[in-house]
Write an enzyme that holds these catalytic residues in place. Sequence first.
Site, PDB file in Angstrom:
ATOM      1  N   LYS A  52       0.840  -1.203   0.000  1.00  0.00           N
ATOM      2  CA  LYS A  52       0.000   0.000   0.000  1.00  0.00           C
ATOM      3  C   LYS A  52       0.880   1.261   0.000  1.00  0.00           C
ATOM      4  O   LYS A  52       0.615   2.213  -0.733  1.00  0.00           O
ATOM      5  CB  LYS A  52      -0.947  -0.019   1.211  1.00  0.00           C
ATOM      6  CG  LYS A  52      -2.034  -1.097   1.069  1.00  0.00           C
ATOM      7  CD  LYS A  52      -2.840  -1.345   2.340  1.00  0.00           C
ATOM      8  CE  LYS A  52      -3.794  -2.531   2.137  1.00  0.00           C
ATOM      9  NZ  LYS A  52      -4.574  -2.878   3.329  1.00  0.00           N
ATOM     10  N   GLN A  96      -4.518  -1.804   9.694  1.00  0.00           N
ATOM     11  CA  GLN A  96      -4.443  -3.134   9.062  1.00  0.00           C
ATOM     12  C   GLN A  96      -4.981  -4.210  10.015  1.00  0.00           C
ATOM     13  O   GLN A  96      -4.610  -4.257  11.187  1.00  0.00           O
ATOM     14  CB  GLN A  96      -2.994  -3.433   8.655  1.00  0.00           C
ATOM     15  CG  GLN A  96      -2.816  -4.701   7.822  1.00  0.00           C
ATOM     16  CD  GLN A  96      -3.468  -4.624   6.442  1.00  0.00           C
ATOM     17  OE1 GLN A  96      -3.635  -3.551   5.869  1.00  0.00           O
ATOM     18  NE2 GLN A  96      -3.843  -5.767   5.890  1.00  0.00           N
ATOM     19  N   ASP A 119     -10.938   2.436   4.109  1.00  0.00           N
ATOM     20  CA  ASP A 119     -11.158   0.989   3.995  1.00  0.00           C
ATOM     21  C   ASP A 119     -12.658   0.656   3.948  1.00  0.00           C
ATOM     22  O   ASP A 119     -13.036  -0.474   3.650  1.00  0.00           O
ATOM     23  CB  ASP A 119     -10.553   0.273   5.217  1.00  0.00           C
ATOM     24  CG  ASP A 119      -9.294  -0.495   4.862  1.00  0.00           C
ATOM     25  OD1 ASP A 119      -9.133  -0.876   3.690  1.00  0.00           O
ATOM     26  OD2 ASP A 119      -8.477  -0.719   5.773  1.00  0.00           O
TER      27      ASP A 119
HETATM   28  N1  GUN Z   1      -6.761  -7.264   6.229  1.00  0.00           N
HETATM   29  C1  GUN Z   1      -7.054  -7.977   5.131  1.00  0.00           C
HETATM   30  N2  GUN Z   1      -7.551  -7.180   4.163  1.00  0.00           N
HETATM   31  C2  GUN Z   1      -7.562  -5.930   4.678  1.00  0.00           C
HETATM   32  C3  GUN Z   1      -7.954  -4.663   4.138  1.00  0.00           C
HETATM   33  O1  GUN Z   1      -8.420  -4.521   2.996  1.00  0.00           O
HETATM   34  N3  GUN Z   1      -7.787  -3.603   4.978  1.00  0.00           N
HETATM   35  C4  GUN Z   1      -7.307  -3.735   6.244  1.00  0.00           C
HETATM   36  N4  GUN Z   1      -7.216  -2.635   6.989  1.00  0.00           N
HETATM   37  N5  GUN Z   1      -6.947  -4.896   6.756  1.00  0.00           N
HETATM   38  C5  GUN Z   1      -7.067  -5.985   5.964  1.00  0.00           C
END
Ligand code: GUN
Length: 292
Positions: A52, A96, A119
């Site tokens: 990211k 995350q 998100d």
């Molecule tokens: N864990 C697995 N996929 C994601 C996601 O798209 N965003 C976040 N914050 N955590 C994750």
Amino acid sequence: MKLLDGKATAAQIQAELAAAVQARKQEGKKIPHLAAILVGNDGGSVSYVTSKVKACEAIGFESTLIRYDETVPEDILLEKVQSLNVDRSIDGFIVQLPLPKHIDELKITQAIDPKKDVDGFHPRNLGNMILNLPGFLPATPAGIMELMRRNNIETEGKNCVILGRSNIVGTPLSIMLARNTNPGNCTVTLAHSKTKNIKALCREADILIAAIGRPNFVTADMVKEGAVIIDVGTTRVDDATRERGWRLVGDVKFDEVAPKTSFISPVPGGVGPMTIASLMMNTLKAMELKAK
Ligand code: GUN
């Protein structure tokens, strides 16, 4: 069979976003700034967050990575979320998941300002999604919708089976695909661990989306001739032939399933890059909304 190439589609989106950033720079406008909170050292989470941050760099977004040891107390994390909520320089941020067991994920998610929740995990954004109101859509389902849209996958009136009812993939995607949109207008079945006759159910699917995290679960005998297959699984399995000692394996047994399909997304290079692309699109949107 045609490959649903998420890597190529995401690269196209990133190029569009990079052009938008350049245009903003020339107009002297603010550049989008994404922050990410990462707790602990879980291999999967570290590599997702690294991707990211790299995507931000490639596009020209600003990014800030905030790391904590996995013993971090919940109140410290909550304080950080609250400080990012009021930090004018940050347009959007993510925490995350998964978080260590001593931290209440819902409490953290609910503490994020919905306007910065790129998100799309906050209950307000999920509620807006259900009512088809403006808001942020969760990155993985939104990325899957974008992958379908940009590859002209016909969805109207199709039978869609989704395997897995997680809060961040299966459940929101089931709502998005059932809505009166394009892509959308599917007849959706959301299957899970208590579903009976899962093989027969999958064989009825025009569109089959696997999001259960069980490597190679979907086999050729579960797939209808000409179906569209989207693989959301990303499990790390040991692989001594790789320098890093592991490889990513999807929920679909690609080699035997692919010849039966009209479209299939690979792992890696399918949904993963699209998740990152839609997070980037949400970040630009967060900044534009703030400017309004
Ligand atoms: N864990 C697995 N996929 C994601 C996601 O798209 N965003 C976040 N914050 N955590 C994750």
